[in-house]
Motif scaffolding. Sequence first.
Motif, PDB file in Angstrom:
ATOM      1  N   LEU A  43       0.999  -1.005  -0.363  1.00 50.59           N
ATOM      2  CA  LEU A  43       0.058  -0.198   0.194  1.00 50.59           C
ATOM      3  C   LEU A  43       1.065   1.476  -0.050  1.00 50.59           C
ATOM      4  N   ASN A  44       2.173   1.541   0.828  1.00 46.23           N
ATOM      5  CA  ASN A  44       2.981   2.101   0.960  1.00 46.23           C
ATOM      6  C   ASN A  44       3.288   2.343  -0.469  1.00 46.23           C
ATOM      7  N   ALA A  45       3.268   1.758  -1.448  1.00 43.44           N
ATOM      8  CA  ALA A  45       4.221   2.120  -2.530  1.00 43.44           C
ATOM      9  C   ALA A  45       3.712   2.739  -3.488  1.00 43.44           C
ATOM     10  N   VAL A  46       2.073   2.880  -3.042  1.00 43.44           N
ATOM     11  CA  VAL A  46       0.889   3.347  -4.322  1.00 43.44           C
ATOM     12  C   VAL A  46       0.175   4.690  -3.459  1.00 43.44           C
ATOM     13  N   PHE A  47       0.769   4.479  -2.537  1.00 39.00           N
ATOM     14  CA  PHE A  47       0.466   5.972  -1.710  1.00 39.00           C
ATOM     15  C   PHE A  47      -0.008   7.237  -2.786  1.00 39.00           C
ATOM     16  N   PRO A  48       0.803   7.609  -3.763  1.00 33.92           N
ATOM     17  CA  PRO A  48       0.756   8.443  -4.413  1.00 33.92           C
ATOM     18  C   PRO A  48      -0.508   8.960  -5.838  1.00 33.92           C
ATOM     19  N   GLY A  52      -3.826  10.545  -6.161  1.00 29.24           N
ATOM     20  CA  GLY A  52      -4.412  11.247  -7.238  1.00 29.24           C
ATOM     21  C   GLY A  52      -5.381  10.357  -7.874  1.00 29.24           C
ATOM     22  N   GLU A  53      -6.039   9.285  -7.685  1.00 33.72           N
ATOM     23  CA  GLU A  53      -6.886   9.090  -8.823  1.00 33.72           C
ATOM     24  C   GLU A  53      -8.346   9.401  -7.590  1.00 33.72           C
ATOM     25  N   SER A 256       6.011   8.286  -0.755  1.00 37.73           N
ATOM     26  CA  SER A 256       5.045   9.360  -0.500  1.00 37.73           C
ATOM     27  C   SER A 256       6.024  10.702  -0.526  1.00 37.73           C
ATOM     28  N   TYR A 257       7.300  10.776   0.209  1.00 40.27           N
ATOM     29  CA  TYR A 257       7.441  12.063   0.710  1.00 40.27           C
ATOM     30  C   TYR A 257       8.965  11.966  -0.130  1.00 40.27           C
ATOM     31  N   LEU A 258       8.814  11.115  -0.774  1.00 41.90           N
ATOM     32  CA  LEU A 258      10.382  10.798  -2.257  1.00 41.90           C
ATOM     33  C   LEU A 258       9.229  11.285  -3.964  1.00 41.90           C
TER      34      LEU A 258
END
Length: 442
Positions: A43-48, A52-53, A256-258
């Motif tokens: 989940l953390n990897a697809v936060f951005p 957005g969606e 998300s920070y990166l």
Amino acid sequence: MAFHHSADNEVDTSSGIPRSYAWVVFALTFGLLISDYMSRQVLNAVFPLLKGEWALSDSQLGLLSGIVALMVGLLTFPLSLLADRFGRIKSLTLMAVLWSLATLGCALAENYQQMLIARFLVGVGEAAYGSVGIAVVVSVFPREMRATLSGAFISGGMFGSVLGMAAGGFMAQHFGWRWAFAGMALFGLLLASLYPLIVRQARIAPQRAVVAAGQVADKISRPLRTLYSSRSVISAYVGSGLQLFVGGTVIVWMPSYLNRFYGMTTEKAGAVAAIIVLCSGAGMIFCGMLCDRLCRNHPDRKIVLCVGYCLGSCLLLSLAFALPFGTPQLVLIGLGMLIAAGTTGPSGAMVANLTHYSVHGTAFATLTLANNLLGLATGPLLTGKVSDVIGLDNAFQLVPLVSIAAAAVFLYCRRHYLLDIARLRGEPGREEAGATVLEVQP
């Protein structure tokens, strides 16, 4: 995090089990643990992409992550008890099927509410896997290998976290975020289908183990009060949880920070965040080894080390998040995370020393509960709420300050630690406790 205890008077349940079969049991159980953490951390990897969606706030994203840790913390005790009665192999299989199907539900979710329900079920499925899984692993190997196996098994959490974020970021970048969840789900379902076919209850739990378990259970009721009877042990629970607020929050929000401040793609942000997670995992091992070496003849030194780890991580991370975005900042974040989770090993050792050996499993479950409620669940959620108000970069500058509170709790623990140890060892019927307590580390 999970821990295991050992008592010298336990029956060797590995007798008669071929070593080759024991390693097969370990490999499959370890593989499911990796699947557990991959399903949790993807989940953390697809936060951005989700933000957005679906136009989600950071508070909503934080809840999607934190609800899994919250369920793990709340349900570990009752589900572990059910597994002992229902059968560990059946229970592990059902857990893996549940979290895998729930992860597949994340891939099929059409809105935030459906995703939240699916993540809730992921947490329910994963809640007791660590405690039940380690019980299966140690039952098939000789007692003298338990410390090594416990450390190796626990490391699966870090490997799974890294693989979940890295593989999830790659799949999301090239195939979309839904396939990131689907890939984790299919991996878990494959292992869950193989597990009961190969690992059978009759082969790993012969009748002598059932008799031995009954003998141990007869000794548990009286020492249960050591779980909460001293100020030191309560301080160890609280201090460990507060410090994991920092490490857990950085791990969850780093992709998300990166993405937001370094302009990294989802794939690259997941890969860089995975390196930072590895720094945290390596630090847990290194700091635990340092604790064992320095505290052999000075048991209260482990508390001093905890204070040092807390303040050191606070200094490094505060400095890192005050720097401009760039390579020096990322290096300092990695160094800070190297010691941010360093209190995990010493905290586990303190809990082992301050509780009776016959209830160490329950004691470490209590520590897990504190870690989740005070740190791993609360940290991402509160940080998300603060981020909605002042921005994620400014919220990250506040997160390391929680380590100061953790250090203060550990200092309070040091005032009572030796006295509480002496009181425990001096109680009637507890003369053997000092000799059988096993210092443990992740």
